[in-house]
Design a protein around this motif. Structure first.
Motif, mmCIF file in Angstrom:
data_model
loop_
_atom_site.group_PDB
_atom_site.id
_atom_site.type_symbol
_atom_site.label_atom_id
_atom_site.label_comp_id
_atom_site.label_asym_id
_atom_site.label_seq_id
_atom_site.Cartn_x
_atom_site.Cartn_y
_atom_site.Cartn_z
ATOM 1 N N HIS A 297 -12.388 -8.580 0.429
ATOM 2 C CA HIS A 297 -11.425 -9.208 1.269
ATOM 3 C C HIS A 297 -11.551 -10.769 0.999
ATOM 4 O O HIS A 297 -12.656 -11.056 0.495
ATOM 5 N N GLN B 13 -6.167 -6.867 1.825
ATOM 6 C CA GLN B 13 -6.347 -5.531 1.450
ATOM 7 C C GLN B 13 -6.832 -5.342 0.103
ATOM 8 O O GLN B 13 -5.942 -5.657 -0.875
ATOM 9 N N GLU C 35 -7.141 -3.945 -3.774
ATOM 10 C CA GLU C 35 -6.154 -2.813 -4.263
ATOM 11 C C GLU C 35 -6.883 -2.507 -5.437
ATOM 12 O O GLU C 35 -7.779 -2.850 -6.277
ATOM 13 N N LEU D 268 -2.848 1.082 -5.515
ATOM 14 C CA LEU D 268 -3.408 1.647 -4.283
ATOM 15 C C LEU D 268 -3.996 0.781 -3.375
ATOM 16 O O LEU D 268 -5.162 0.163 -3.882
ATOM 17 N N PRO D 269 -3.870 0.457 -2.057
ATOM 18 C CA PRO D 269 -4.488 -0.045 -1.234
ATOM 19 C C PRO D 269 -6.204 0.585 -1.252
ATOM 20 O O PRO D 269 -6.176 1.860 -1.267
ATOM 21 N N VAL D 270 -7.370 -0.089 -1.160
ATOM 22 C CA VAL D 270 -8.326 0.525 -1.027
ATOM 23 C C VAL D 270 -8.739 0.602 0.391
ATOM 24 O O VAL D 270 -8.805 -0.449 1.231
ATOM 25 N N PRO D 271 -9.132 1.662 1.193
ATOM 26 C CA PRO D 271 -9.287 1.492 2.365
ATOM 27 C C PRO D 271 -10.597 0.720 2.714
ATOM 28 O O PRO D 271 -11.498 0.911 2.029
ATOM 29 N N ASP D 272 -10.752 0.299 4.017
ATOM 30 C CA ASP D 272 -11.802 -0.377 4.492
ATOM 31 C C ASP D 272 -13.148 0.350 4.246
ATOM 32 O O ASP D 272 -14.064 0.002 3.862
ATOM 33 N N GLU D 273 -12.980 1.650 4.787
ATOM 34 C CA GLU D 273 -14.133 2.661 4.779
ATOM 35 C C GLU D 273 -13.650 3.624 4.596
ATOM 36 O O GLU D 273 -12.717 4.122 4.981
ATOM 37 N N PRO D 274 -14.624 4.638 3.887
ATOM 38 C CA PRO D 274 -14.236 5.892 3.486
ATOM 39 C C PRO D 274 -14.150 6.596 4.870
ATOM 40 O O PRO D 274 -14.680 6.570 5.757
ATOM 41 N N PRO D 275 -12.966 7.383 4.826
ATOM 42 C CA PRO D 275 -12.782 8.272 6.294
ATOM 43 C C PRO D 275 -14.017 9.240 6.368
ATOM 44 O O PRO D 275 -14.277 9.874 5.482
#
Length: 145
Positions: free
Chosen positions: A18, A110, A112, A124-131
């Motif tokens: 970030h 975000q 990428e 692709l946006p990189v998610p903040d934390e793995p689900p």
């Protein structure tokens, strides 16, 4: 940290991270250190801001960091390596105003990831934390057939 004309309050945006608001010296050496090479600047926005980046970042094979998009959201370029968003003064770079810092923090918030697909580049946006994976439960048995 007290603001003076020798330091700039800017956004530093590293690949996969970030944006961070940082203070750097307002000189060429500090800018080069921040981006990891000789600097280039581009002015892709209507606001009085510049993107300062490693001029030969793509040639050096620095990881792609963020996409630059036109007003329709179409990517027209990507910045490689760490870059700075700086304000523009009358003659040189300046600190970002709090409003511009917030605006560009949100724009580039975000991280990428870039995926090469043939001759196309997917962003692709990189998610903040793995689900978090839900524990797998067996599907309910069908009792009433």
């Amino acid at each position: 940290m007290e603001q003076n004309e020798n330091t700039l309050s800017v956004l530093k945006i590293a690949p996969g991270q970030h944006p961070q608001q940082v203070e750097i010296d307002n000189d060429l050496k500090a800018l080069q250190q921040a981006v990891g090479g000789s600097i280039g600047a581009s002015y892709p926005f209507a606001d009085p801001v510049a993107i300062v980046y490693a001029d030969d970042g793509k040639l050096m094979g620095l990881p792609l960091n963020r996409a630059l998009r036109d007003e329709n959201g179409q990517m027209y370029d990507a910045v490689a390596g760490t870059f700075l968003v700086v304000g523009l003064g009358e003659e040189d770079f300046a600190s970002l105003t709090p409003e511009l810092a917030q605006k560009y923090e949100q724009l580039f918030h975000q991280p990428e990831a870039f995926l090469k697909l043939g001759n196309r580049l997917l962003v692709l946006p990189v998610p903040d934390e793995p689900p978090t994976e839900k524990p797998r439960t067996k599907p309910p048995a069908e009792h009433d057939r």
